[in-house]
Design an enzyme around this catalytic site. Structure first.
Site, short mmCIF file in Angstrom:
data_model
loop_
_atom_site.label_atom_id
_atom_site.label_comp_id
_atom_site.label_asym_id
_atom_site.label_seq_id
_atom_site.Cartn_x
_atom_site.Cartn_y
_atom_site.Cartn_z
N HIS A 193 -15.32 -12.83 -2.66
CA HIS A 193 -15.86 -14.01 -1.95
C HIS A 193 -17.26 -14.33 -2.47
CE1 HIS A 193 -13.17 -11.74 0.76
NE2 HIS A 193 -12.61 -12.91 0.80
N LYS B 298 0.87 -1.19 0.00
CA LYS B 298 0.00 0.00 0.00
C LYS B 298 0.90 1.23 0.00
CE LYS B 298 -4.26 -1.73 2.03
NZ LYS B 298 -3.93 -3.14 1.84
N GLN C 33 -11.02 -0.91 -8.86
CA GLN C 33 -12.17 -1.02 -7.95
C GLN C 33 -13.45 -0.69 -8.72
OE1 GLN C 33 -9.63 1.72 -6.13
NE2 GLN C 33 -10.01 1.01 -4.04
N ARG D 222 -12.29 -2.94 8.40
CA ARG D 222 -12.86 -2.87 7.04
C ARG D 222 -13.55 -4.17 6.67
NH1 ARG D 222 -8.40 -0.06 5.55
NH2 ARG D 222 -7.43 -1.82 4.52
N ARG D 223 -13.01 -5.28 7.17
CA ARG D 223 -13.66 -6.58 6.90
C ARG D 223 -15.02 -6.64 7.59
NH1 ARG D 223 -9.52 -6.10 4.35
NH2 ARG D 223 -11.13 -5.27 3.02
N ARG E 137 -5.63 -6.89 -10.49
CA ARG E 137 -6.60 -7.51 -9.57
C ARG E 137 -7.87 -6.66 -9.65
NH1 ARG E 137 -5.03 -6.50 -3.75
NH2 ARG E 137 -3.48 -8.13 -4.08
N ASP F 212 -1.71 -2.28 -4.12
CA ASP F 212 -3.12 -2.24 -3.69
C ASP F 212 -3.66 -0.84 -3.93
OD1 ASP F 212 -2.77 -4.80 -2.80
OD2 ASP F 212 -3.26 -4.40 -0.71
#
Ligand code: FDA
Length: 324
Positions: free
Chosen positions: A221, A96, A159, A282-283, A178, A130
């Site tokens: 996910h 990052k 994103q 954040r998760r 990604r 990232d």
């Protein structure tokens, strides 16, 4: 205040962040963070490798404001590169830019990242940049633009919540990318707010890069997306070595193993280190069901976890009274 904004607010709380660094992995974070040091992380990566899963390693930390902290982070990442090489594990690195000094001085950050990329290139290790919040998007692309003149072991993240993502993916199609939905809170002038729009754009970006781009990492996910991609690659004869699925360490473990077993390239994002707090919050923001992880700790483990949660709840109450 929504639960999502509440956890994003907590992730940005400096007092809790500093407390978390001192007290080690708590609040259930140990289920989603692969240890606090390089040895523990390498052990986790080796275990993933035995299941045919590669890793992208994140030495946790972000939004650094002191040069010393950025230099320490850079040195630690250089050690991680050595450890990947010495232990011969199948892994690359995610960095990052704000951990390496982007908010202090772009040139200083550039030199730090360059040292990392240069060392990694000697061992043929890929470095992923990232993407963070919108204010760091353009500078992170700039780092990529400049470094790609001398190095080809780099790529970044797109994103799908940003309106401009389709333009960016066209511009960066020759990079390994990604593709994610996006984890930060962004205003509606810049980003889709509705999940349906984000998901729709996500599929468009994935399909575009699979057909026109270099290697694609589909980081999600979401089994609906994964099933869609499985059908899409079959229908369009996209070779298996052109893409991989990625998920975060500790999430949907069964599905991770299953996809690897089915023969898909699979890479797990493996965060480690003391600076786990913002990542963990954040998760929780993405999926409040991850609260289960916390609650299990409260009922099964030590009292100091309760103290941590108490502090979190207290600050949460204060935050919810503030206007965003
Ligand atoms: P999302 O949260 O949209 O959920 C969709 C559905 O999937 C759910 O309704 C549920 O059915 C299922 N699901 C999701 N999580 C589940 C779980 N744990 N268990 C069971 N079912 C579940 N962001 C960013 O801004 N910059 C970055 O650089 C990265 N990097 C990154 C790397 C990797 C490897 C991953 C996986 C993610 C990121 N992200 C990221 C985060 C990303 O932007 C996004 O916030 C999260 O992945 C959450 O979105 P999902 O697509 O996973 O599912």
């Amino acid at each position: 205040m929504t639960l999502k904004n509440f956890f994003i607010g907590l992730s940005q709380n400096q007092i809790l962040n500093n407390m978390a660094k001192k007290y080690g992995l708590k609040l259930g974070a140990q289920s989603v963070v692969a240890g606090t040091n390089i040895d523990e992380m390498i052990e986790s990566v080796s275990e993933l490798n035995t299941h045919g899963i590669s890793a992208t390693i994140d030495n946790l930390g972000e939004f650094v404001t002191e040069k010393k902290d950025a230099t320490d982070a850079k040195n630690q990442i250089l050690h991680v590169i050595e450890a990947i090489h010495a232990n011969n594990v199948n892994a690359h690195i995610s960095v990052k830019a704000t951990q390496l000094g982007l908010d202090i001085d772009e040139d200083f950050c550039f030199e730090n990242i360059k040292e990392i990329v240069s060392k990694a290139s000697k061992y043929d290790i890929f470095i992923n940049f990232d993407q963070e919040d919108y204010s760091h998007l353009a500078p992170t692309f700039r780092l990529l633009d400049v470094l790609s003149k001398d190095y080809d072991n780099i790529g970044t993240v797109i994103q799908s919540y940003f309106y401009e993502s389709m333009d960016n993916i066209e511009r960066y199609k020759d990079y390994r990318l990604r593709i994610v939905k996006g984890a930060y809170k962004e205003p509606e002038e810049l980003a889709f707010q509705d999940k349906k729009d984000i998901d729709e754009n996500y599929l468009k970006l994935i399909e575009y890069h699979l057909q026109h781009g270099k290697f694609t990492s589909i980081a999600t996910h979401d089994h609906h997306v994964i099933n869609h991609v499985k059908q899409f690659v079959k229908a369009h004869d996209i070779p298996a070595d052109q893409f991989e699925f990625q998920m975060l360490y500790g999430f949907r473990k069964d599905l991770q193993y299953e996809l690897a077993k089915e023969g898909y390239n699979f890479c797990t994002y493996v965060p480690f280190g003391n600076d786990w707090y913002a990542y963990f919050m954040r998760r929780l923001a993405e999926r409040p069901q991850n609260m289960n992880l916390m609650l299990k700790q409260v009922f099964n483990k030590k009292t100091n976890t309760l103290v941590g949660i108490g502090a979190g709840a207290f600050l949460l109450g204060r935050l919810s009274k503030r206007k965003k």
